[in-house]
Write a protein that holds these residues in place. Structure first.
Motif, PDB file in Angstrom:
ATOM      1  N   ARG A  44       0.837  -1.205   0.000  1.00 18.61           N
ATOM      2  CA  ARG A  44       0.000   0.000   0.000  1.00 18.61           C
ATOM      3  C   ARG A  44       0.875   1.259   0.000  1.00 18.61           C
ATOM      4  NH1 ARG A  44      -3.004   3.907   2.275  1.00 18.61           N
ATOM      5  NH2 ARG A  44      -5.260   3.791   2.066  1.00 18.61           N
ATOM      6  N   VAL A  67       1.484   7.090  -6.464  1.00 16.59           N
ATOM      7  CA  VAL A  67       0.541   8.212  -6.611  1.00 16.59           C
ATOM      8  C   VAL A  67       1.318   9.528  -6.575  1.00 16.59           C
ATOM      9  CG1 VAL A  67      -1.350   9.471  -5.503  1.00 16.59           C
ATOM     10  CG2 VAL A  67      -1.478   6.997  -5.672  1.00 16.59           C
ATOM     11  N   LYS A  79       1.505  12.532  -9.313  1.00 10.11           N
ATOM     12  CA  LYS A  79       1.164  13.916  -8.951  1.00 10.11           C
ATOM     13  C   LYS A  79       2.293  14.866  -9.362  1.00 10.11           C
ATOM     14  CE  LYS A  79      -1.831  12.808  -4.969  1.00 10.11           C
ATOM     15  NZ  LYS A  79      -1.872  12.681  -3.496  1.00 10.11           N
ATOM     16  N   PHE A  85       0.930  16.483  -0.919  1.00 13.13           N
ATOM     17  CA  PHE A  85       0.136  15.402  -1.518  1.00 13.13           C
ATOM     18  C   PHE A  85      -1.129  15.069  -0.746  1.00 13.13           C
ATOM     19  CE2 PHE A  85       4.589  14.010  -2.812  1.00 13.13           C
ATOM     20  CZ  PHE A  85       4.502  14.669  -4.040  1.00 13.13           C
ATOM     21  N   TYR A  86      -1.358  15.742   0.367  1.00 14.22           N
ATOM     22  CA  TYR A  86      -2.495  15.423   1.228  1.00 14.22           C
ATOM     23  C   TYR A  86      -3.817  15.703   0.520  1.00 14.22           C
ATOM     24  CZ  TYR A  86      -5.675  16.015   5.225  1.00 14.22           C
ATOM     25  OH  TYR A  86      -6.723  15.953   6.104  1.00 14.22           O
ATOM     26  N   ARG A  87      -4.703  14.708   0.530  1.00 13.80           N
ATOM     27  CA  ARG A  87      -6.013  14.868  -0.108  1.00 13.80           C
ATOM     28  C   ARG A  87      -7.109  14.534   0.896  1.00 13.80           C
ATOM     29  NH1 ARG A  87      -6.793  13.748  -5.526  1.00 13.80           N
ATOM     30  NH2 ARG A  87      -8.973  13.689  -4.901  1.00 13.80           N
ATOM     31  N   ARG A 121     -10.223  12.557  -0.470  1.00  8.70           N
ATOM     32  CA  ARG A 121      -9.976  11.137  -0.729  1.00  8.70           C
ATOM     33  C   ARG A 121      -9.889  10.355   0.600  1.00  8.70           C
ATOM     34  NH1 ARG A 121     -10.003   6.219  -3.161  1.00  8.70           N
ATOM     35  NH2 ARG A 121      -8.101   5.084  -2.658  1.00  8.70           N
ATOM     36  N   GLU A 122      -9.203  10.914   1.584  1.00 11.38           N
ATOM     37  CA  GLU A 122      -9.060  10.226   2.866  1.00 11.38           C
ATOM     38  C   GLU A 122     -10.422  10.027   3.535  1.00 11.38           C
ATOM     39  OE1 GLU A 122      -5.993  11.695   5.424  1.00 11.38           O
ATOM     40  OE2 GLU A 122      -4.427  11.255   3.961  1.00 11.38           O
ATOM     41  N   MET A 165      -3.066   5.552   6.692  1.00 10.58           N
ATOM     42  CA  MET A 165      -2.986   6.608   5.670  1.00 10.58           C
ATOM     43  C   MET A 165      -1.979   7.684   6.070  1.00 10.58           C
ATOM     44  SD  MET A 165      -6.726   7.142   4.002  1.00 10.58           S
ATOM     45  CE  MET A 165      -7.602   7.453   5.500  1.00 10.58           C
ATOM     46  N   CYS A 187       1.319   6.281   5.147  1.00  8.99           N
ATOM     47  CA  CYS A 187       1.499   6.261   3.682  1.00  8.99           C
ATOM     48  C   CYS A 187       1.814   7.671   3.169  1.00  8.99           C
ATOM     49  CB  CYS A 187       0.240   5.738   2.986  1.00  8.99           C
ATOM     50  SG  CYS A 187       0.049   3.960   3.121  1.00  8.99           S
ATOM     51  N   LEU A 188       1.084   8.649   3.693  1.00  6.82           N
ATOM     52  CA  LEU A 188       1.306  10.031   3.263  1.00  6.82           C
ATOM     53  C   LEU A 188       2.721  10.485   3.645  1.00  6.82           C
ATOM     54  CD1 LEU A 188       0.073  12.605   2.020  1.00  6.82           C
ATOM     55  CD2 LEU A 188      -0.670  13.248   4.306  1.00  6.82           C
TER      56      LEU A 188
HETATM   57  C1  ISJ Z   1      -2.188   8.019  -1.854  1.00 11.74           C
HETATM   58  C2  ISJ Z   1      -2.656   9.261  -1.919  1.00 11.74           C
HETATM   59  O1  ISJ Z   1      -2.123  10.312  -1.161  1.00 11.74           O
HETATM   60  C3  ISJ Z   1      -2.462  10.513   0.205  1.00 11.74           C
HETATM   61  C4  ISJ Z   1      -2.600   9.239   0.937  1.00 11.74           C
HETATM   62  C5  ISJ Z   1      -3.813   8.569   0.938  1.00 11.74           C
HETATM   63  C6  ISJ Z   1      -3.890   7.124   1.394  1.00 11.74           C
HETATM   64  O2  ISJ Z   1      -2.961   6.662   2.032  1.00 11.74           O
HETATM   65  O3  ISJ Z   1      -4.883   6.438   1.055  1.00 11.74           O
HETATM   66  C7  ISJ Z   1      -4.982   9.234   0.529  1.00 11.74           C
HETATM   67  C8  ISJ Z   1      -4.957  10.536   0.135  1.00 11.74           C
HETATM   68  C9  ISJ Z   1      -3.720  11.362   0.233  1.00 11.74           C
HETATM   69  O4  ISJ Z   1      -3.776  12.106   1.438  1.00 11.74           O
HETATM   70  C10 ISJ Z   1      -3.792   9.601  -2.822  1.00 11.74           C
HETATM   71  O5  ISJ Z   1      -3.963  10.797  -3.146  1.00 11.74           O
HETATM   72  O6  ISJ Z   1      -4.528   8.683  -3.237  1.00 11.74           O
END
Ligand code: ISJ
Length: 362
Positions: free
Chosen positions: A28, A35, A39, A48-50, A53-54, A82, A85-86
Motif C-alpha cells: 500500500r 501516486v 502527482k 500530496f495530502y487529499r 480522498r481520505e 494513511m 502512507c502520506l
Molecule cells: C495516496 C494518496 O495520497 C495521500 C494518501 C492517501 C492514502 O494513504 O490512502 C490518501 C490521500 C492522500 O492524502 C492519494 O492521493 O490517493
C-alpha cells in the motif's frame, strides 16, 4: 498441555496474518509513493495530502465493516495507515495551538494521524500566520465549544486571512485540575484558557469559591506555568498535560457539561474537492442587519440547502456593521449549492467562501 497447543496454533495463525498485513501495508505504501510520482509528473506541488480522498476511504471502510472490530476502531487504524502512507510520500507539517499537551494537539493528531510533523504555535493568530507564510502546510485551531459557543478569535481571523477551511475535527473535552497542592483548600489561583474557566464555572464556584481565576492563552500554557509555581497555583488542562509538565491530578472531569465537545478547523492554502458528504463555510456581510438577513438566507431555504450554523460578528472594517459566518451542507462544486450561493452573493455586500470540506468522519 492441550490448552498450550491450542494457543500455539492460534498464535501461529496470528503470526501468519501479521506477515500478510505487513506485506500488504508495504505494498500500500509503495502504491501511495506511485501516486506521488504521478502527482509530480502532473506538476502538483509536493503537498500530496487529499482530505477528500481520505474521508472517502474512511467512510467506505466503516460502511462495509462486518466486525468483530468496531467500525470506529477500523477507521482509527486506517487513519494511522494513511498517515504513514502520506509520510512516505512527503511528511506534512501541521501547526497547532499549543503548547504541547493542548486539546488542539489532540485534535490535530486525531485528524492527521501520528505520522505528521506537528508544530506547536503560541496563539491562534500565529497558527494562521504559520500557514500563510508556508512554514506549515496546514493549521488546526479551535472554533466552537458545545457549552460555551464560538471562539471569536478564530472567526475574526477569517475576516482578513486568505486561508481556506480544509476540514473539521470534533473532540470530547474533559478538564482536569492540575497542580501540586495537598488539598483543594491550599489553592488560591487557578490558571486556564477563558473557555476552560467558563466550561468549569459551576464546579469552580462550588469547590473553589475563593480562588482568583486567571485567563491565559491556552490550558497547556497554564499547566506549564503552574509547574514553575508553588502549591497555591493550579491549572485547568487535559489529563496528558499532567504527565508532560509533571503535575498531579487534583480533580478530574470538572467540566459542567458531561458531553462537553469542541470543534476544531483545519486550515490550508488550497481548496478541497468534493468527498460526497461535505460542508461549506461562508463569510457574508449585509449593510442592514435585521431586514437584509432574511433576503440573504432565502436562496438557501428555497434550494433546500440546510444551514447548520449562523454566527454574527462585528465586521471590524467599519464599512459593514456585521459579518455572518454561515455553515451549510454540501460542496461548492455541487450544482444546487453553486446556484444558491450565486443568488446569495447578489444579496450581500461582501461574500466569501471560506471553504468546502469533508464532514468529520472520526
Ligand atoms: C495516496 C494518496 O495520497 C495521500 C494518501 C492517501 C492514502 O494513504 O490512502 C490518501 C490521500 C492522500 O492524502 C492519494 O492521493 O490517493
Amino acid at each position: 498441555m492441550k490448552e498450550q497447543k491450542a494457543l500455539q496454533q492460534i498464535r501461529q495463525q496470528i503470526d501468519d496474518i501479521d506477515l500478510h498485513i505487513q506485506q500488504l501495508l508495504n505494498k500500500r505504501t509503495a502504491l501511495a509513493q506511485e501516486v506521488a510520482k504521478v502527482k509530480i509528473e502532473n506538476g502538483e506541488s509536493t503537498n500530496f495530502y487529499r482530505p477528500d480522498r481520505e474521508a472517502m476511504v474512511l467512510r467506505t471502510l466503516m460502511e462495509r465493516n462486518e466486525g468483530p472490530l468496531a467500525a470506529q476502531e477500523v477507521a482509527r487504524l486506517f487513519r494511522e495507515i494513511m498517515s504513514a502512507c502520506l509520510a512516505a510520500e512527503q511528511p506534512l507539517q501541521v501547526a497547532y495551538l499549543g503548547p504541547e499537551g493542548s486539546f488542539t494537539q489532540a485534535a490535530a493528531q486525531k485528524h492527521f494521524g501520528g505520522s505528521v510533523e506537528l508544530q506547536s504555535v503560541s496563539t491562534i493568530a500565529n497558527v494562521f500566520r504559520a500557514v500563510e507564510t508556508e512554514h506549515a502546510c496546514y493549521g488546526v485551531v479551535p472554533v466552537e465549544n458545545s457549552s460555551e459557543g464560538v471562539i471569536s478569535h478564530t472567526l475574526d481571523r477569517f475576516i482578513t486571512s486568505p486561508l481556506k477551511i480544509n476540514g473539521e475535527v470534533t473532540l470530547p473535552i474533559h478538564h482536569y485540575l492540575l497542580g501540586k497542592a495537598a488539598s483543594l483548600q491550599d489553592i488560591t489561583h487557578v490558571y486556564a484558557h477563558p473557555q476552560a474557566l467558563a466550561q468549569c464555572r459551576q464546579w469552580l464556584g462550588d469547590q473553589l469559591p475563593q480562588v482568583e481565576l486567571i485567563p491565559l492563552d491556552s490550558n497547556s500554557e497554564a499547566a506549564k506555568r503552574v509547574a514553575t509555581m508553588g502549591a497555591s497555583a493550579a491549572a485547568i488542562a487535559a489529563s496528558n498535560a499532567a504527565e508532560i509538565y509533571g503535575l498531579q491530578v487534583l480533580a478530574n472531569n470538572i467540566e459542567d457539561e458531561s458531553d462537553n465537545t469542541t470543534r476544531f478547523l483545519v486550515i490550508g492554502a488550497k481548496d478541497v474537492g468534493p468527498s460526497g458528504v461535505d460542508k461549506t463555510a461562508l463569510l457574508v456581510a449585509t449593510k442592514n442587519k435585521s431586514g437584509a438577513l432574511q433576503n440573504l438566507l432565502k436562496p438557501l431555504a428555497e434550494s433546500g440547502i440546510s444551514m447548520t450554523r449562523i454566527e454574527s460578528r462585528p465586521s471590524r472594517k467599519g464599512i459593514w456593521e456585521y459579518v455572518f459566518f454561515i455553515d451549510i451542507e454540501g460542496h461548492i462544486d455541487e450544482q444546487p449549492v453553486a446556484e444558491a450561493l450565486e443568488r446569495l452573493e447578489q444579496e450581500s455586500s461582501m461574500f466569501r467562501i471560506l471553504g468546502s470540506y469533508p464532514k468529520a468522519v472520526l
